[in-house]
Enzyme design. Structure first.
Site, PDB file in Angstrom:
ATOM      1  N   LYS A   7      -1.538   4.977  37.425  1.00 25.35           N
ATOM      2  CA  LYS A   7      -1.655   6.408  37.741  1.00 25.35           C
ATOM      3  C   LYS A   7      -2.576   6.660  38.929  1.00 25.35           C
ATOM      4  CE  LYS A   7      -3.498   7.584  33.843  1.00 25.35           C
ATOM      5  NZ  LYS A   7      -3.567   6.356  33.059  1.00 25.35           N
ATOM      6  N   ARG A  49      -3.804  15.174  28.485  1.00 26.92           N
ATOM      7  CA  ARG A  49      -3.628  13.989  27.658  1.00 26.92           C
ATOM      8  C   ARG A  49      -3.446  14.341  26.192  1.00 26.92           C
ATOM      9  NH1 ARG A  49      -6.739  10.313  31.403  1.00 26.92           N
ATOM     10  NH2 ARG A  49      -6.612   8.220  30.589  1.00 26.92           N
ATOM     11  N   ARG A  92      -9.020  -5.816  36.393  1.00 25.37           N
ATOM     12  CA  ARG A  92      -9.916  -4.805  36.976  1.00 25.37           C
ATOM     13  C   ARG A  92     -11.341  -4.993  36.461  1.00 25.37           C
ATOM     14  NH1 ARG A  92      -8.488   1.424  36.175  1.00 25.37           N
ATOM     15  NH2 ARG A  92      -9.187   1.039  34.047  1.00 25.37           N
ATOM     16  N   ARG A 115     -15.926  -2.043  34.657  1.00 24.70           N
ATOM     17  CA  ARG A 115     -15.981  -0.778  33.915  1.00 24.70           C
ATOM     18  C   ARG A 115     -16.258  -1.033  32.440  1.00 24.70           C
ATOM     19  NH1 ARG A 115     -11.101   3.292  35.418  1.00 24.70           N
ATOM     20  NH2 ARG A 115     -11.055   3.500  33.157  1.00 24.70           N
ATOM     21  N   ARG A 131      -7.680   2.024  23.684  1.00 29.29           N
ATOM     22  CA  ARG A 131      -7.209   3.082  24.590  1.00 29.29           C
ATOM     23  C   ARG A 131      -5.683   3.179  24.580  1.00 29.29           C
ATOM     24  NH1 ARG A 131      -9.846   0.869  29.651  1.00 29.29           N
ATOM     25  NH2 ARG A 131      -8.635   2.402  30.819  1.00 29.29           N
TER      26      ARG A 131
END
Ligand code: B4P
Length: 191
Positions: free
Chosen positions: A14, A89, A128, A134, A145
């Site tokens: 996204k 969401r 990532r 993160r 998630r």
């Protein structure tokens, strides 16, 4: 084509595609995840509130998120159009966005739905994690998630499907390839 949403599970691309699409269309990209992360980094009250949910891979409460998006959509730079990345969401967020747009006298043009299978999503986010570190990119939190997405956000896609404005894009393949597919479904010349 000036008011768009991009919806997809974590890792579907996204944020990656949002930047490319908005550059091409000359509209602003608004990522709720990026706004939250900037607030966490800046240590603002909003950031302190959001951090505990984000680190666990849960959604920030609708009341907080809705207020933030309402403020953002009232800024001058959205006049030429926007692409919302990561919002709405939840069903309550769809209701709020409907109200905001109705008050502004505008409508959504297109909802882009990006898909990819879970193994690919987990692999991308773990990669990532190595690069960006993160807090919500550990394997357990990533799986959580994905689960939250299935439970809370699939209904968002269904609501827009009923309105006939969803365009589906396969998010598998390299980033340029996916961008080309997105521009094709938007009827935008890639040049
Ligand atoms: P987000 O920032 O939206 O995070 P995300 O779902 O992981 O998507 P992102 O856009 O970053 O990743 P992308 O798929 O582009 O949300 C983070 C958190 O913020 C949420 O969990 C929640 O707590 C909170 N939040 C945000 N919005 C909220 C809301 N509305 N309500 C409540 N809470 C909210 O890319 C992932 C990776 O894949 C990248 O490393 C990228 O380089 C790579 N990639 C992309 N495309 C690829 C391709 N084609 N091939 C290979 N790799 C690719």
């Amino acid at each position: 084509m000036t008011r768009l949403l991009i919806i997809g599970p974590p890792g579907s691309g996204k944020g990656t595609q949002a930047v490319r699409i908005t550059d091409r269309l000359g509209i602003v990209a608004i990522s709720t995840g990026d706004i939250f992360r900037a607030n966490v980094k800046g240590g603002t009250p909003l950031g302190l509130e959001a951090k505990k949910y984000m680190d666990a891979g849960d959604y920030v409460p609708d009341s907080v998120t809705n207020r933030m998006v309402r403020d953002r959509l009232q800024q001058d730079d959205v006049a030429n159009g926007f692409l919302l990345d990561g919002y709405p969401r939840t069903s309550a967020q769809v209701d709020e966005l409907d109200d905001i747009l109705k008050e502004a006298g505008v409508e959504l043009d297109v909802v882009l739905q990006l898909t990819a299978d879970s193994d690919e999503l987990v692999a991308r986010l773990l990669k990532r994690a190595e690069i960006e570190g993160r807090a919500d990119d550990t394997e357990d939190v990533i799986r959580h998630r994905l689960d939250v997405y299935e439970k809370q956000t699939q209904v968002v896609v269904d609501r827009y499907l009923e309105r006939g404005i969803v365009r589906h894009v396969d998010g598998l393949g390299d980033i340029d390839e996916v961008t080309a597919r997105v521009l094709t479904v938007l009827d935008v010349d890639p040049a």
